[in-house]
Design an enzyme around this catalytic site. Sequence first.
Site, PDB file in Angstrom:
ATOM      1  N   GLU A 151       0.977  -1.590  -0.192  1.00  0.00           N
ATOM      2  CA  GLU A 151      -0.149   0.310   0.456  1.00  0.00           C
ATOM      3  C   GLU A 151       1.030   1.094  -0.257  1.00  0.00           C
ATOM      4  OE1 GLU A 151      -2.906  -0.400   3.387  1.00  0.00           O
ATOM      5  OE2 GLU A 151      -3.719  -1.631   2.636  1.00  0.00           O
ATOM      6  N   GLU A 307      -6.808  -7.702   0.002  1.00  0.00           N
ATOM      7  CA  GLU A 307      -7.501  -7.681   1.025  1.00  0.00           C
ATOM      8  C   GLU A 307      -8.597  -7.248   0.988  1.00  0.00           C
ATOM      9  OE1 GLU A 307      -4.977  -4.736   3.192  1.00  0.00           O
ATOM     10  OE2 GLU A 307      -2.852  -5.892   2.846  1.00  0.00           O
TER      11      GLU A 307
HETATM   12  C1  GAL Z   1      -3.970  -2.482   5.367  1.00  0.00           C
HETATM   13  C2  GAL Z   1      -2.980  -2.913   5.002  1.00  0.00           C
HETATM   14  C3  GAL Z   1      -2.968  -4.176   5.961  1.00  0.00           C
HETATM   15  C4  GAL Z   1      -4.288  -4.390   7.171  1.00  0.00           C
HETATM   16  C5  GAL Z   1      -5.225  -4.046   6.815  1.00  0.00           C
HETATM   17  C6  GAL Z   1      -5.708  -3.839   7.835  1.00  0.00           C
HETATM   18  O1  GAL Z   1      -4.309  -1.288   5.080  1.00  0.00           O
HETATM   19  O2  GAL Z   1      -2.931  -3.473   3.856  1.00  0.00           O
HETATM   20  O3  GAL Z   1      -1.760  -4.750   6.209  1.00  0.00           O
HETATM   21  O4  GAL Z   1      -3.123  -3.173   8.322  1.00  0.00           O
HETATM   22  O5  GAL Z   1      -5.310  -2.200   5.682  1.00  0.00           O
HETATM   23  O6  GAL Z   1      -7.289  -3.340   7.187  1.00  0.00           O
END
Ligand code: GAL
Length: 699
Positions: A151, A307
């Site tokens: 990110e 994610e």
């Molecule tokens: C994303 C990040 C992850 C985790 C996740 C939690 O922004 O890439 O490592 O922190 O959020 O929602």
Amino acid sequence: MTRTVRLNGIAFGGDYNPEQWPREVWQEDVRLMQKAGVNFITVSVFSWPLLEPEEGRFDFGWLDEVIELLHSAGIAVDLATATATPPAWLIRKHPEVLPVTADGVRLAFGSRQAYCFSSPVFRAYALKLTRAMAERYGNHPAVRLWHVSNEYGDHVARCWCDASGMHFRGWLKSKYSSIEALNEAWGTSCWGQHYLDFEAIEPPRTATGPINSTQRLDFERFSSDAMLELFTAEVQVLREVTPELPVTTNFMSILHELDYFKFADAEDIVTDDAYPDPADPRSHVDAALNYALMRGAKGGAPWLLLEQSASAVSWREVNVPKAPGVMRLDSYQAMAHGADGIMYFQWRAAKFGPEKFHAAILGHRGERSRTFAECSVLGAELAGLAAVKGSRVVAQVAMLCDWDSNWALAAPDSLPTDRLPWIKAARAWHRATFGLGATVDLVRAGADLTSYKVLLLPNLYLVQPELAAQLEAFAAAGGTVVVGPFSGVVDANDHMHDGGAPGPLRPLLGVEVDEVWPLPDGTAGEILLAGEPRGVHTITEWIDAVDARIVARYSGGELDGRAAVTVREHGAGSAWYLSAALAEDGMSVLMAEILDEAGVARRPLPASAEAGDAVELVVRRGPDSSFSFVLNRGTDHVPVDLPSSATVLVGGSAASTVPPRGVLVVQHDHADAVVLAAEPGAATDFSTPLSTPTAEVTP
Ligand code: GAL
């Protein structure tokens, strides 16, 4: 060279942080991953300190073990280069790597992503680790995708340190060549800002008053480019060592700070991290806009949802869990919008640290947690959806997104109103199209527009002449262009267009903007649209319809009776201009007229659904068949008439309704249209042929 993620079927899995758990747990993890249907796992995102515990000494033993374990269970790996967070020893040795705010405060170690992306020191260390990772794992059969950093832009998207300053000056030198050219572009004759040489230029740190707006705009461009440069430096190393392996970096949906179109060009497949807020009943509408970018960033190619949360996140002020069925709906929504993979942050809920309250596939109750049950059901379903992979979303409406314009529009204290961020207008326009059942792609200037009937520009403040020519050609060939207020105002240097707005769009739109009339906070205006009063907010404009038909006029206030909405025929198509931000009802009425006039196929609104937002119908088209996704977020059953050729993939073969929080996925012939039965005969005709899909992710 086309590099694809070699995976059988739809990717399903998530981030795995085995370093947070004793070895005994790893075996258990893999057993449960298999049980849940996991086939793809991301590892080593934040593992730098363990992989290189001291400078130059690499310890890959534990990661070897983890990758072997996953591989022996038939689980493929999305391998992070582990460069997302520098280890404490590096910071101790080189504190200058830490980022600095506009106020000159150097941020401390103690969280993640603690580095300046312009730092040559950080880059050198990061590339060393990337090379070591590539050499160690590049040939491992489990590794199918490189996950570079994590990110970009999260936590730190801009840095004002001295290394940034030097990098910025270099960027300016190659852009302008001479200081005279920079002085002219920046308009430094205003407020006595003239420079004698590049060495005198600093990044726009906190100053006495508003900062030169072109300097600020160039710094935005530079910062995005600087991060891209760091990304491409890693990509280059990976390409050198592992030329066959695809590369990605996970996006943060629509991020103001980074030009994702440029990033997408540098990677093999787009991946996104999506966290729609379960507390916001309309977050799925905005999620659809984010996904429109994910496919639009690579010309419609499928992407991966890398994610999402299985339930609540931990970083909002109030973190509401996803109600039963919502995670499944969200997952199918991403898939409907082109995702060929559904992944989570994270596999196992953390025991410690800032994310211990963040949901995971495997909750703190382990196998007995609700998230594990719901994710396992989804995992089993997705295993049956391999046929969907590689198909492309059918959209007849495109919306234009342009980071240059968005950055220029975010200049504090120098615009008619600060209440006009692009994303606000984009979401408002997209909500209207979503509610009307039309699918939208988000595309860049210069994109191939041939498959679209309508092009939306909710707010394009910065317009270059080439774009105007492209829009004219699109309209001349029968397309409908719709332009929102405060568009075509400035050129690439953020200088006003001669003659005022809409600048180079004037011949196309046939209007001239005399003056912008922003509305004070909390106030509203009115226009008369088809005889009905409709609210407007935030911005109105005094315009003259010099060569356009007036569709709606202002009613009341200083602009009473003046043109508010216009349309002009252009070749076989037309060009609309909306001089105000319309409230939702008016926007919906107007958009319906525009889409229908342009012949856009849209989902008929089922009479039984509470609101247009509740039911979504999206179609993906593959080489041999199409896939219709019907998603019901409402509280009523939605009746469906399945086409004769339909095979129900999800939702039950005897499905005649889609229940509340239900999903229906059907595979059918191209020629067949899906009908929501509430409007008999009102088929959604998606049979217009698209170019043959090229699968980004091979079976
Ligand atoms: C994303 C990040 C992850 C985790 C996740 C939690 O922004 O890439 O490592 O922190 O959020 O929602």
